[in-house]
Design a protein around this motif. Structure first.
Motif, PDB file in Angstrom:
ATOM      1  N   VAL A   4      39.477  43.051  34.488  1.00  0.00           N
ATOM      2  CA  VAL A   4      40.418  42.400  35.051  1.00  0.00           C
ATOM      3  C   VAL A   4      40.118  42.524  36.762  1.00  0.00           C
ATOM      4  O   VAL A   4      39.841  43.519  37.107  1.00  0.00           O
ATOM      5  N   LEU A   5      40.268  41.161  37.307  1.00  0.00           N
ATOM      6  CA  LEU A   5      40.225  41.272  38.682  1.00  0.00           C
ATOM      7  C   LEU A   5      41.540  40.731  39.346  1.00  0.00           C
ATOM      8  O   LEU A   5      41.755  39.669  38.875  1.00  0.00           O
ATOM      9  N   GLY A  27      43.343  48.024  26.475  1.00  0.00           N
ATOM     10  CA  GLY A  27      41.848  47.959  26.314  1.00  0.00           C
ATOM     11  C   GLY A  27      41.329  47.210  27.569  1.00  0.00           C
ATOM     12  O   GLY A  27      40.436  46.470  27.681  1.00  0.00           O
ATOM     13  N   ILE A  28      41.758  47.319  28.770  1.00  0.00           N
ATOM     14  CA  ILE A  28      41.530  46.418  29.832  1.00  0.00           C
ATOM     15  C   ILE A  28      41.298  47.408  31.161  1.00  0.00           C
ATOM     16  O   ILE A  28      42.158  48.381  31.491  1.00  0.00           O
ATOM     17  N   GLU A  29      40.293  47.395  31.766  1.00  0.00           N
ATOM     18  CA  GLU A  29      39.866  48.382  33.041  1.00  0.00           C
ATOM     19  C   GLU A  29      40.062  47.441  34.174  1.00  0.00           C
ATOM     20  O   GLU A  29      39.525  46.352  34.188  1.00  0.00           O
ATOM     21  N   GLU A  47      29.411  40.323  39.188  1.00  0.00           N
ATOM     22  CA  GLU A  47      29.821  41.064  38.039  1.00  0.00           C
ATOM     23  C   GLU A  47      31.127  40.339  37.408  1.00  0.00           C
ATOM     24  O   GLU A  47      32.321  40.431  37.865  1.00  0.00           O
ATOM     25  N   PRO A  48      31.049  39.323  36.187  1.00  0.00           N
ATOM     26  CA  PRO A  48      31.806  38.722  35.634  1.00  0.00           C
ATOM     27  C   PRO A  48      33.160  39.473  35.161  1.00  0.00           C
ATOM     28  O   PRO A  48      32.593  40.764  34.815  1.00  0.00           O
ATOM     29  N   VAL A  49      34.143  38.883  35.095  1.00  0.00           N
ATOM     30  CA  VAL A  49      35.318  39.778  34.528  1.00  0.00           C
ATOM     31  C   VAL A  49      35.916  38.803  33.410  1.00  0.00           C
ATOM     32  O   VAL A  49      35.760  37.655  33.196  1.00  0.00           O
ATOM     33  N   ASP A  50      36.742  39.434  32.284  1.00  0.00           N
ATOM     34  CA  ASP A  50      37.128  38.777  31.316  1.00  0.00           C
ATOM     35  C   ASP A  50      38.582  38.124  31.654  1.00  0.00           C
ATOM     36  O   ASP A  50      38.941  37.153  30.891  1.00  0.00           O
ATOM     37  N   LEU A  51      39.360  38.930  32.715  1.00  0.00           N
ATOM     38  CA  LEU A  51      40.615  38.201  33.033  1.00  0.00           C
ATOM     39  C   LEU A  51      40.573  38.192  34.537  1.00  0.00           C
ATOM     40  O   LEU A  51      40.451  39.043  35.210  1.00  0.00           O
ATOM     41  N   LEU A  52      41.427  36.985  35.006  1.00  0.00           N
ATOM     42  CA  LEU A  52      41.555  36.976  36.466  1.00  0.00           C
ATOM     43  C   LEU A  52      42.933  36.547  36.598  1.00  0.00           C
ATOM     44  O   LEU A  52      43.705  35.751  36.110  1.00  0.00           O
ATOM     45  N   TYR A 493      42.006  58.644  50.281  1.00  0.00           N
ATOM     46  CA  TYR A 493      41.665  57.490  49.195  1.00  0.00           C
ATOM     47  C   TYR A 493      43.035  56.553  49.534  1.00  0.00           C
ATOM     48  O   TYR A 493      44.085  56.807  48.883  1.00  0.00           O
ATOM     49  N   LEU A 494      42.990  55.462  50.037  1.00  0.00           N
ATOM     50  CA  LEU A 494      43.988  54.345  50.472  1.00  0.00           C
ATOM     51  C   LEU A 494      44.269  53.568  49.004  1.00  0.00           C
ATOM     52  O   LEU A 494      45.155  53.245  48.692  1.00  0.00           O
ATOM     53  N   ASP A 495      42.975  53.462  48.091  1.00  0.00           N
ATOM     54  CA  ASP A 495      43.102  52.435  46.942  1.00  0.00           C
ATOM     55  C   ASP A 495      43.035  53.555  46.072  1.00  0.00           C
ATOM     56  O   ASP A 495      42.135  54.137  45.605  1.00  0.00           O
ATOM     57  N   THR A 496      44.197  53.535  45.062  1.00  0.00           N
ATOM     58  CA  THR A 496      44.347  54.341  43.815  1.00  0.00           C
ATOM     59  C   THR A 496      43.342  54.301  42.697  1.00  0.00           C
ATOM     60  O   THR A 496      42.784  55.158  42.127  1.00  0.00           O
ATOM     61  N   SER A 497      43.009  52.985  42.523  1.00  0.00           N
ATOM     62  CA  SER A 497      42.112  52.747  41.560  1.00  0.00           C
ATOM     63  C   SER A 497      40.650  53.143  41.919  1.00  0.00           C
ATOM     64  O   SER A 497      40.029  53.743  41.017  1.00  0.00           O
TER      65      SER A 497
END
Length: 520
Positions: A4-5, A27-29, A47-52, A493-497
């Motif tokens: 997902v993006l 089941g989504i990263e 890099e294509p994603v499955d969900l936007l 790290y400012l971005d947790t992900s």
């Protein structure tokens, strides 16, 4: 895993979307975040994603334009959720025409978002079922559905529909569950290859169980994400549980000795109905988290009566003496010390796991702390697959020995410029650090300074910074109760992900998994 993006011109919203849900549960990263449509389009093309999940009103390219651009690619199968602060009919109409999954108003209603994600996941599964063409693909899909069932991640009605498509027996009166863990007795660095090494023995065991199953009984089997085999005996009528148990033991014992494999079989308790399978699975799996095997039997069977609460032994050891041995640098007395400490916790058949693993971590970390740039992945990575006390001891001694060898070889002074970089990282790791900025202070070109660093330390400056930050984060996770987001910020790290990705890369496990392994 699906990807997902998140796209929103407000950075806090884009980053907040990554923590608003437990995306892994579905089941989504998370592939990342973007702050405008044009940046998002560039990321998706790479890099294509499955969900936007995208906002509408953004600079350079709004959300609807972004969706149109993505849909121009006929092969793209991305699904879309639109966010907006405006309930404008034209926006809703345009979104429907573009085929979005939902139009959600800000502030986001969490229940509505979760419902949409569940619906999308159902669509993905239906698409996968329709596209299955080969037996291996079908088996993977079947295993995924079964895993969601035993883990309680799928609603009964939805599972019954999936089960009909997959031909799974749901009309039986009793389901008796076993989880079988393949055991490797070799050195622990092989453990991560367990899937490939144990594939043939596992298949042979499943074939034997299906061949020797009791009458009016069907065997359902699949491999779970931990590499364990899950076996379900689906029976009509009240079968004799003891007879089924004896048959499982006999089948395992009859495996050819040429397979050179050992198995730990955990029982989920007395036979349960359809709704009780989840409890049986959790009960069987808990054995592997709570105990270590201490015997040498080729087949170890743990039945329900052995799964009671076991008092965790107190492991006492002299940390000062251990550090003195590490300083002396002689591996033989260090390995002897480790063996004595861990064997002191041994019980006759099953040894409580928690105290042994905590002590093992303390022994390994004491050695790691003496390294200049410790690699924590070799400490934590194999632990989840270690099932025997001897294997745990081998893992600790191997890790500590490697650490001592590195301390002997990585000696000597750095050149002045490289020493300056190392000192800056040690003092300012929580701040923004870059070769471009630091090179101005020493009067060298950043490329040349980076080459010097690479030559002397064996890896890039950015790797060194990340590794040092993860080292600090590891200490905070183990010795404080601070939240992971706070720790990420405190080490730079400012971005947790992004912190989660870097932590998994360098430590071999996620921050949550590390905390579960180590108890203060």
């Amino acid at each position: 895993m699906k990807k997902v993006l998140f796209v929103d011109d407000e950075p806090l919203i884009a980053q907040g979307l990554s923590s608003i849900l437990d995306w892994n549960k579905y089941g989504i990263e998370i592939a990342g975040t973007a702050n405008d449509g044009l940046s998002a389009l560039e990321m998706i093309r790479e890099e294509p994603v499955d969900l936007l999940v995208t906002d509408i009103m953004m600079p350079r390219m709004n959300g609807l334009e972004l969706i149109r651009k993505i849909k121009d690619n006929e092969e793209n199968k991305t699904k879309f959720i639109v966010l907006s602060g405006y309930e404008e009919f034209e926006y809703v109409k345009a979104g429907i025409q573009l085929g979005i999954e939902n139009y959600i108003l800000k502030p986001i209603n969490l229940e509505e978002l979760e419902s949409t994600i569940r619906h999308i996941r159902g669509d993905w599964e239906r698409e996968e079922i329709q596209q299955v063409q080969f037996e291996e693909d079908w088996e993977v899909l079947r295993s995924n559905i079964l895993q969601r069932w035993v883990s309680g991640e799928i609603e009964s009605q939805e599972f019954k529909h999936r089960a009909q498509l997959l031909g799974l027996p749901l009309d039986r009166e009793k389901y008796r569950l076993y989880v079988i863990r393949p055991i490797l007795t070799e050195n622990c660095d092989i453990i991560q290859k367990v899937g490939a090494i144990m594939a043939d023995p596992c298949r042979e065991l499943i074939r034997a169980m299906e061949r020797l199953k009791p009458r009016e009984t069907e065997v359902i089997s699949f491999m779970d994400p931990d590499g364990d085999m899950v076996i379900l005996y689906a029976s009509c009528g009240q079968k004799d549980d003891a007879a089924v148990q004896r048959q499982v033991k006999a089948t395992a014992q009859a495996l050819p000795g040429s397979l050179e494999a050992s198995f730990w079989i955990s029982e989920g308790g007395p036979g349960a109905d359809f709704k009780g399978v989840q409890f049986s699975y959790a009960r069987a799996k808990s054995v592997f988290r709570r105990f270590l095997i201490t015997g040498t039997d080729r087949i170890r069977f743990t039945d329900a009566d052995e799964q009671g609460t076991a008092a965790s032994p107190m492991i006492e050891w002299n940390s000062e003496k251990y550090v003195e041995l590490l300083i002396e640098g002689n591996t033989e007395p260090v390995e002897h010390f480790i063996g004595e400490v861990l064997w002191s916790a041994c019980r006759e058949n099953l040894t409580p796991r928690e105290a042994c693993v905590n002590t093992a971590l303390q022994l390994m970390l004491a050695a790691k702390e003496r390294e200049e740039n410790p690699d924590y992945s070799e400490v934590f990575g194999p632990l989840s697959r270690i099932s025997t006390l001897p294997s745990l001891i081998r893992h600790v001694t191997a890790t500590v020995s490697k650490s001592m060898e590195r301390q002997d070889t990585v000696r000597g002074e750095y050149s002045p410029h490289v020493a300056f970089l190392v000192e800056q990282v040690h003092r300012h790791y929580a701040d923004e650090l870059s070769l471009k900025t630091l090179s101005q202070k020493v009067g060298l070109h950043p490329n040349y300074l980076g080459q010097l660093f690479q030559q002397e330390l064996g890896h890039s400056f950015s790797d060194f910074v990340n590794q040092y930050r993860i080292e600090k984060a590891t200490q905070l996770l183990m010795h404080t109760d601070r939240k992971t987001t706070e720790i990420a910020l405190s080490v730079g790290y400012l971005d947790t992900s992004y912190f989660y990705r870097q932590f998994k890369k360098y430590a071999g496990v996620s921050p949550t998994e590390l905390r579960h392994m180590y108890t203060k």
